[in-house]
Scaffold this active site. Structure first.
Site, PDB file in Angstrom:
ATOM      1  N   LEU A 123       0.884  -1.448  -0.195  1.00 27.50           N
ATOM      2  CA  LEU A 123      -0.111   0.167   0.006  1.00 27.50           C
ATOM      3  C   LEU A 123       1.004   1.138  -0.015  1.00 27.50           C
ATOM      4  CD1 LEU A 123      -2.908   1.065   0.194  1.00 27.50           C
ATOM      5  CD2 LEU A 123      -2.561   1.196   2.838  1.00 27.50           C
ATOM      6  N   HIS A 228       5.437   2.317  11.943  1.00 23.84           N
ATOM      7  CA  HIS A 228       6.140   3.767  11.464  1.00 23.84           C
ATOM      8  C   HIS A 228       5.075   4.704  11.442  1.00 23.84           C
ATOM      9  CE1 HIS A 228       7.762   6.362   8.557  1.00 23.84           C
ATOM     10  NE2 HIS A 228       9.073   5.753   8.903  1.00 23.84           N
TER      11      HIS A 228
END
Length: 342
Positions: A123, A228
């Protein structure tokens, strides 16, 4: 905007996006040969020419002007052709009644437990299109509507490996404290090698016995199971769809692997097939994720829509994006998990 299957003509855009992702997005390496292979595999998959073990459904997000600005993908079944490794976070308890000591020690086991499941992956959305959140939700959730339409192509469980913590210089604390000692290479290099399909070195070099996390640095222990900062919106979205963390992490950066039974994914479970009607949904109509129910010519978009007596009323622009006329069948689901059918 629409989500559609990748085509060979999209390759330059894919390479440009891969080069801009930075370290940590393993399934999207900036390698022209590997990406060319993925496009070929994807085209075969959408034509129905691949077994589930080889199926790679690669989608692109295309603007109304024809610009490719995002990608997302699904692997039909991970680990059946190339090994699939995770760490399973466990616990070892040690106790001595005589000394009055009772210790709980978190451990990491190298595992192939997630083999055979479908994976959502790769993605990535151009930074210029992230501000509204709508494009990202379309790009991610479109895959679930495709699964709902063609459930026979996918596994009973869907997993998502989330990008773990690393800094702007591709330094990952988990890697620095663990992986580097066994692989003797930079995190970015190991990440790249797995992305281009070279995974044999993991089995050859990674220890098979349990690893005690107490031997890792404090910084490394702190990032186990965390994502992240750029991945936090995707994490929130997947949780809303029913995905949960069950204790599996990436062996390189420590990012979490989320999982959900395929039939329990909200967009799969709640989707319905309806007859398309073209009209005026109304200013208060909610956003729907809409699929034209095709495979090779798949087109999925988001638009305001109104369910009414077995039909889904959309405006002419939405019907045009889907390349459908009134009376055609569509599969649809509310874009937001909070809205539901009205």
């Amino acid at each position: 905007m629409i989500v559609r299957p990748v085509r060979s003509t999209d390759l330059p855009a894919l390479i440009a996006m891969a080069r801009s992702t930075g370290a940590g997005l393993t399934s999207l390496p900036a390698n022209e040969e590997r990406l060319t292979q993925r496009v070929v595999w994807a085209e075969r998959s959408f034509r129905g020419e691949s077994e589930r073990a080889d199926a790679d459904y690669l989608f692109v997000l295309e603007t109304d002007a024809g610009e490719v600005v995002g990608i997302s993908a699904m692997n039909g079944a991970v680990g059946l052709r190339e090994p699939w490794y995770n760490f399973r976070v466990g616990l070892t308890v040690s106790a001595s009644r005589a000394l009055g000591i009772h210790r709980q020690n978190p451990t990491l086991f190298l595992a192939n437990d997630l083999t055979g499941n479908t994976e959502v992956c790769s993605l990535f959305l151009d930074a210029n299109y992230r501000h509204s959140g709508l494009s990202g939700r379309l790009l991610s959730k479109a895959r679930f509507l495709f699964i709902a339409e063609f459930p026979e192509l996918f596994g009973d469980k869907v997993i998502a490996e989330m990008r773990g913590i690393s800094d702007d210089n591709a330094r990952a604390p988990f890697w620095e404290s663990l992986g580097r000692h066994f692989f003797r290479m930079e995190f970015s290099q190991a990440d790249y090698l797995t992305g281009v399909g070279n995974k044999a070195f993991i089995a050859e070099l990674m220890p098979k016995f349990p690893l005690y996390t107490c031997f890792l640095s404090e910084e490394a222990r702190a990032v186990i199971g965390r994502v992240h900062r750029d991945t936090e919106p995707a994490l929130t979205m997947l949780r809303a769809e029913g995905f949960t963390y069950q204790g599996y992490i990436d062996i390189f950066d420590g990012g979490p692997a989320l999982e959900c039974e395929t039939g329990n994914i909200r967009a799969v479970r709640d989707s319905q097939t309806l007859v398309l009607a073209i009209g005026t949904p109304g200013d208060e109509a909610p956003q729907f994720l809409i699929h034209n129910r095709k495979r090779e010519e798949c087109r999925i978009t988001v638009g305001q829509a109104r369910p009414a007596s077995g039909t889904l009323v959309v405006d002419a622009a939405t019907a045009k994006r889907l390349r459908l006329s009134a009376g055609a069948q569509v599969r649809a689901v509310p874009l937001s998990a909070q809205i539901g059918w009205r």
